[in-house]
Design an enzyme around this catalytic site. Structure first.
Site, PDB file in Angstrom:
ATOM      1  CG  ASP A  58     -44.468 -45.009  52.479  1.00 24.32           C
ATOM      2  OD1 ASP A  58     -44.648 -45.044  51.272  1.00 24.32           O
ATOM      3  OD2 ASP A  58     -45.200 -45.483  53.208  1.00 24.32           O
ATOM      4  CB  VAL A  59     -42.234 -42.553  47.471  1.00 24.73           C
ATOM      5  CG1 VAL A  59     -40.765 -43.055  46.986  1.00 24.73           C
ATOM      6  CG2 VAL A  59     -43.139 -43.437  46.920  1.00 24.73           C
ATOM      7  CG  ASN A  85     -38.974 -46.641  38.830  1.00 27.38           C
ATOM      8  OD1 ASN A  85     -39.517 -46.869  37.739  1.00 27.38           O
ATOM      9  ND2 ASN A  85     -38.507 -47.757  39.741  1.00 27.38           N
ATOM     10  CB  SER A 168     -47.562 -44.347  32.331  1.00 29.95           C
ATOM     11  OG  SER A 168     -48.432 -45.455  31.634  1.00 29.95           O
ATOM     12  CE1 TYR A 181     -49.264 -46.855  36.619  1.00 31.22           C
ATOM     13  CE2 TYR A 181     -50.302 -46.433  34.424  1.00 31.22           C
ATOM     14  CZ  TYR A 181     -49.216 -46.712  35.394  1.00 31.22           C
ATOM     15  OH  TYR A 181     -47.966 -47.049  34.719  1.00 31.22           O
ATOM     16  CB  ALA A 183     -55.922 -39.221  37.503  1.00 32.92           C
ATOM     17  CB  ALA A 184     -51.383 -40.897  39.395  1.00 37.90           C
TER      18      ALA A 184
END
Length: 274
Positions: A58-59, A85, A168, A181, A183-184
C-alpha cells in the site's frame, strides 16, 4: 532486446494496466521485475508470467512501503530501477460524477453558444470531501515520496539508478473535475525535478512520464467523456499502454544516461509542451 539486462526493476501498481505493460516490456528487455500492488493476487499472476516476484504494498502507508523494501534489499541486495506508477483516477464506483461531468460540459457549451453566458458550473472543489482529497494525495504524492525514499536507501549504496515517476498531462493543464488528481500530478513533476537535482551527484537519474489519455482499465469507466477528450486531441484518439511502456524502457536504459529531471509526455498532441 537486453537493453535492461541484469537490472532489478520494481514497479508499483504493476498488477495490471500501465504497470503490467511496463513490467512486461522491462522483462522483454532482460530485467528482473518486482511487482508491487494492493491486489496481491493479480500482482502474483503478473509476476508469474514474467518469472518475477510480487509483494503486497500500500504505497500510501509508509510502514507497508518500508517493509517491502527491506525484503527486497535482503533478497536482491540492490535495486536499479523504480517506477512509481500506483494510482487511482478518483472516479472508481462514482459513475454519477462522470455523468455529471458530461451533463455540465454539454450545458456550458449550449449556454455559451446561445447566450454568451455560462450558468452551469462543475463545483467539484467546493463539494470535495476531506477523504477524497487526502486519499488522492496520499496514494500519488505520498506514495511517490515513500517509495523513492526507501529505494534511495538501496540505490545510494551503489550510487546508480533510475527512478521514473508517473505524472499526467493534467499536472500541467489541470482538469475542471479533478482538482485533487491535477494537484497530485503537478506535485509529482516538481518532486521529480527536485530529486533529479539532488541525486545527480550520485548518478541516480529521476524522470517523469506524463501520459495523455491512454486506453486502460482506469479510463474504461470514463464513458462519453472519451468523446470530449478525443475531440480535443489533435490525433483524435487515446494512446495505447505500449506508448507509455516504451517511454519507460528508454528512461530506464543506458540510452537515457544523460537524461534527468525531464518529463516525457506521450499524449497525441493533447499538450504540445510539457
Amino acid at each position: 532486446m537486453n537493453r535492461l539486462k541484469n537490472k532489478i526493476a520494481l514497479i508499483t501498481g504493476g498488477a495490471k494496466g500501465l504497470g503490467a505493460s511496463i513490467a512486461q516490456h522491462f522483462f522483454n528487455e532482460g530485467a528482473e521485475v518486482i511487482i508491487c500492488d494492493i491486489n496481491i493476487d493479480k500482482a502474483q499472476k503478473t509476476a508469474n508470467k514474467l518469472n518475477g516476484n510480487a509483494y503486497y504494498m500500500d504505497v500510501s502507508n509508509s510502514s507497508s512501503v518500508q517493509n517491502v523494501f527491506r525484503k527486497i534489499e535482503t533478497k536482491f541486495k540492490h535495486l536499479d530501477i523504480l517506477v512509481n506508477n500506483a494510482g487511482i483516477n478518483g472516479f472508481e464506483k462514482r459513475q454519477d460524477l462522470l455523468d455529471e461531468r458530461i451533463k455540465i460540459n454539454n450545458q456550458q457549451s449550449k449556454e455559451f453558444s446561445e447566450t454568451g453566458k455560462i450558468e452551469s458550473h462543475f463545483d467539484v472543489t467546493v463539494n470535495m470531501s476531506d477523504e477524497e482529497w487526502i486519499t488522492m494525495i496520499s496514494i500519488y504524492l505520498n506514495g511517490t515520496f515513500f517509495c523513492t525514499r526507501e529505494a534511495l536507501k538501496i540505490m545510494n549504496n551503489i550510487n546508480k539508478g533510475s527512478i521514473i515517476n508517473m505524472g499526467s498531462v493534467l499536472g500541467t493543464t489541470g482538469g475542471p473535475s479533478s482538482p485533487h488528481y491535477s494537484a497530485a500530478k503537478a506535485a509529482i513533476l516538481g518532486f521529480t525535478r527536485a530529486t533529479a537535482r539532488e541525486l545527480a551527484s550520485r548518478n541516480i537519474r529521476v524522470n517523469a512520464i506524463a501520459p495523455g489519455y491512454i486506453d486502460t482499465d482506469m479510463t474504461s469507466s470514463l464513458g462519453d467523456v472519451k468523446k470530449i477528450v478525443k475531440s480535443g486531441t489533435p490525433m483524435k484518439k487515446f494512446g495505447e499502454v505500449e506508448d507509455i511502456s516504451w517511454a519507460a524502457v528508454y528512461l530506464a536504459s543506458e540510452e537515457a544516461k544523460f537524461v534527468t529531471g525531464q518529463t516525457l509526455s506521450p499524449n497525441g498532441g493533447f499538450v504540445m509542451s510539457q
